[in-house]
Design a protein around this motif. Structure first.
Motif, mmCIF file in Angstrom:
data_model
loop_
_atom_site.group_PDB
_atom_site.id
_atom_site.type_symbol
_atom_site.label_atom_id
_atom_site.label_comp_id
_atom_site.label_asym_id
_atom_site.label_seq_id
_atom_site.Cartn_x
_atom_site.Cartn_y
_atom_site.Cartn_z
ATOM 1 N N ALA A 11 55.927 -107.753 -42.314
ATOM 2 C CA ALA A 11 56.806 -107.742 -43.494
ATOM 3 C C ALA A 11 57.342 -109.151 -43.764
ATOM 4 O O ALA A 11 57.376 -109.617 -44.918
ATOM 5 C CB ALA A 11 57.956 -106.773 -43.277
ATOM 6 N N LEU A 12 57.718 -109.824 -42.660
ATOM 7 C CA LEU A 12 58.276 -111.177 -42.795
ATOM 8 C C LEU A 12 57.236 -112.135 -43.389
ATOM 9 O O LEU A 12 57.538 -112.958 -44.265
ATOM 10 C CB LEU A 12 58.695 -111.660 -41.407
ATOM 11 N N LEU A 13 55.995 -111.999 -42.907
ATOM 12 C CA LEU A 13 54.942 -112.908 -43.391
ATOM 13 C C LEU A 13 54.578 -112.630 -44.849
ATOM 14 O O LEU A 13 54.292 -113.558 -45.606
ATOM 15 C CB LEU A 13 53.704 -112.799 -42.492
ATOM 16 N N VAL A 14 54.602 -111.352 -45.237
ATOM 17 C CA VAL A 14 54.337 -111.050 -46.653
ATOM 18 C C VAL A 14 55.456 -111.650 -47.515
ATOM 19 O O VAL A 14 55.199 -112.255 -48.565
ATOM 20 C CB VAL A 14 54.202 -109.523 -46.899
ATOM 21 N N ALA A 15 56.711 -111.509 -47.040
ATOM 22 C CA ALA A 15 57.840 -112.080 -47.793
ATOM 23 C C ALA A 15 57.662 -113.597 -47.915
ATOM 24 O O ALA A 15 57.826 -114.175 -49.001
ATOM 25 C CB ALA A 15 59.158 -111.745 -47.110
ATOM 26 N N LEU A 16 57.283 -114.231 -46.807
ATOM 27 C CA LEU A 16 57.069 -115.686 -46.821
ATOM 28 C C LEU A 16 55.918 -116.046 -47.772
ATOM 29 O O LEU A 16 55.987 -117.023 -48.530
ATOM 30 C CB LEU A 16 56.754 -116.156 -45.394
ATOM 31 N N GLY A 17 54.851 -115.214 -47.745
ATOM 32 C CA GLY A 17 53.706 -115.438 -48.646
ATOM 33 C C GLY A 17 54.137 -115.359 -50.098
ATOM 34 O O GLY A 17 53.762 -116.200 -50.916
ATOM 35 N N LEU A 18 54.970 -114.367 -50.400
ATOM 36 C CA LEU A 18 55.397 -114.194 -51.798
ATOM 37 C C LEU A 18 56.299 -115.351 -52.244
ATOM 38 O O LEU A 18 56.066 -115.974 -53.286
ATOM 39 C CB LEU A 18 56.137 -112.863 -51.967
ATOM 40 N N VAL A 19 57.304 -115.658 -51.407
ATOM 41 C CA VAL A 19 58.256 -116.713 -51.794
ATOM 42 C C VAL A 19 57.547 -118.067 -51.898
ATOM 43 O O VAL A 19 57.694 -118.790 -52.898
ATOM 44 C CB VAL A 19 59.433 -116.782 -50.778
ATOM 45 N N SER A 20 56.715 -118.402 -50.887
ATOM 46 C CA SER A 20 56.031 -119.704 -50.950
ATOM 47 C C SER A 20 55.014 -119.710 -52.087
ATOM 48 O O SER A 20 54.824 -120.723 -52.769
ATOM 49 C CB SER A 20 55.365 -120.035 -49.614
ATOM 50 N N GLY A 21 54.362 -118.538 -52.326
ATOM 51 C CA GLY A 21 53.388 -118.446 -53.427
ATOM 52 C C GLY A 21 54.055 -118.730 -54.762
ATOM 53 O O GLY A 21 53.562 -119.540 -55.568
ATOM 54 N N LEU A 22 55.217 -118.093 -54.991
ATOM 55 C CA LEU A 22 55.911 -118.319 -56.268
ATOM 56 C C LEU A 22 56.422 -119.762 -56.359
ATOM 57 O O LEU A 22 56.443 -120.362 -57.437
ATOM 58 C CB LEU A 22 57.070 -117.326 -56.429
#
Ligand code: HEM
Length: 352
Positions: A11-22
């Motif tokens: 979950a943490l990595l998906v959140a990081l993926g989304l925030v860094s992606g945006l």
């Protein structure tokens, strides 16, 4: 790794993926390359961690009796994670591919956003509070360390491997964009952030400079070409970059001519369609309003009579069909929303 440790890390990595992606949308200068590095590291770590998750859940999915209604949502999340990871890796290795009129990169970002929503609803049904041993257990820590080392190693060897295999990914910019039509005048791709497609601007066009200035201006197209020039790279979040010689008038020169009033700190650059972006006065002074590219008058699709050239910023901030410059005391909270609704105005649709 414990099941809870795996799930919370995912979950943490998906959140990081989304925030860094945006955040990549706002990272255009080499100094912000770390945003892309953080994004790639999160994506690679997620891929490795997924192996642990699959080892645990695959047997359960396979047995009919152990399936329940919530399994469907879990499977949907799993399919999405795989699609997001596959599209990310496909983009960063195989080049500027497209599907259904959009680049793989655009699909990747959209899938990433959907994934975050699905995962949130999956977590609301399934999430269990992490316990001390999920964080401090010795095996847990060793596995996490091995995963970190594996992630770093995979990230380090990515470009050398791509170069050895002759993959297009080795030639991508730090933003993940691929080169298209550099130094070809108007022959580089034309894109719009959403769907702005105005009619050509009328021949009586004047660029208005107003707001908190001592002397408002109204400038003809011919008078906008003052010979100010720079070479800059347009890097579109859709996945291409193009370096061009741009010519026109420096925004700093126009601000000096109009005379910025004391206390005014922000400059809005406003398109004929209503699309706009805002810059501090200091930053605005470094920008160019281009009437020409590679010695040719700017084509309509590239924003004629003049477009903003904003080095080090992503393409959506390079406002096209600029009609007004406004100087304000405050920043512009509505600018981001304007980039979405401008395509639905009469001028944005080409109906006026
Ligand atoms: C939500 C979860 C997301 C995950 C797990 C994810 C994962 C990945 C992965 C694995 C890659 C390939 C990295 C590499 O091979 O170097 C990648 C590339 C990329 N992603 Fe995402 N991504 C997500 C969301 C997003 C979003 C929302 C955006 C932008 C809107 C985005 C923008 C990019 C860009 C620009 C690249 C290319 C970077 C490069 O080529 O170096 N990603 N992503």
């Amino acid at each position: 790794m414990t099941p809870r440790g795996t799930d919370w890390s995912l979950a943490l990595l998906v959140a990081l993926g989304l925030v860094s992606g945006l955040t990549t949308w706002f990272a255009g200068s080499p100094g912000s390359a770390w945003v892309f590095d953080a994004h790639a590291l999160a994506g690679i770590a997620l891929t490795l961690l997924l192996v642990f998750k699959l080892r645990r859940v695959l047997p359960r999915i396979g047995t009919r009796v152990r399936r329940d209604r919530r399994t469907v949502r879990g499977l949907l999340a799993l399919g999405l994670v795989l699609a997001v990871l596959a599209s990310g890796v496909l983009w960063s290795s195989a080049g500027r591919l497209g599907v259904g009129g959009y680049t793989v990169l655009v699909w990747h970002g959209a899938l990433g956003a959907v994934l975050a929503i699905v995962l949130l609803s999956h977590a609301r049904l399934r999430a269990r509070r992490p316990r001390g041993r999920d964080l401090t257990d010795r095996r847990q820590l060793l596995t996490a360390a091995a995963l970190g080392v594996g992630t770093l190693a995979a990230w380090q060897i990515q470009r050398p491997v791509q170069r050895t295999l002759g993959l297009p990914g080795a030639r991508r910019r730090f933003t993940g964009s691929y080169e298209a039509g550099s130094f070809t005048g108007n022959e580089f791709p034309a894109t719009s952030w959403v769907a702005d497609r105005p009619r050509p601007l009328p021949s009586g066009y004047r660029l208005a400079v107003g707001g908190h200035v001592r002397k408002p201006l109204a400038i003809t197209t011919a008078d906008l070409d003052r010979g100010d020039a720079l070479t800059a790279t347009l890097d579109c979040t859709g996945g291409f970059f193009s370096t061009q010689h741009w010519r026109g008038v420096s925004l700093g020169r126009l601000l000096d001519e109009a005379g910025v009033e004391p206390g005014a700190r922000h400059v809005r650059v406003i398109s004929h369609t209503g699309y706009r972006w805002s810059f501090s006065v200091r930053d605005a002074r470094t920008l160019l309003l281009a009437t020409h590219v590679g010695g040719e008058p700017l084509a309509h699709r590239h924003g004629a009579p003049c477009r903003l050239v904003a080095p080090g910023r992503r393409g959506f901030q390079w406002v096209k069909w600029v009609e007004r410059i406004e100087v304000h005391e405050d920043p512009d909270p509505g600018a981001a929303a304007s980039t979405l609704w401008s395509s639905f105005t009469d001028a944005g649709r080409g109906a006026a």
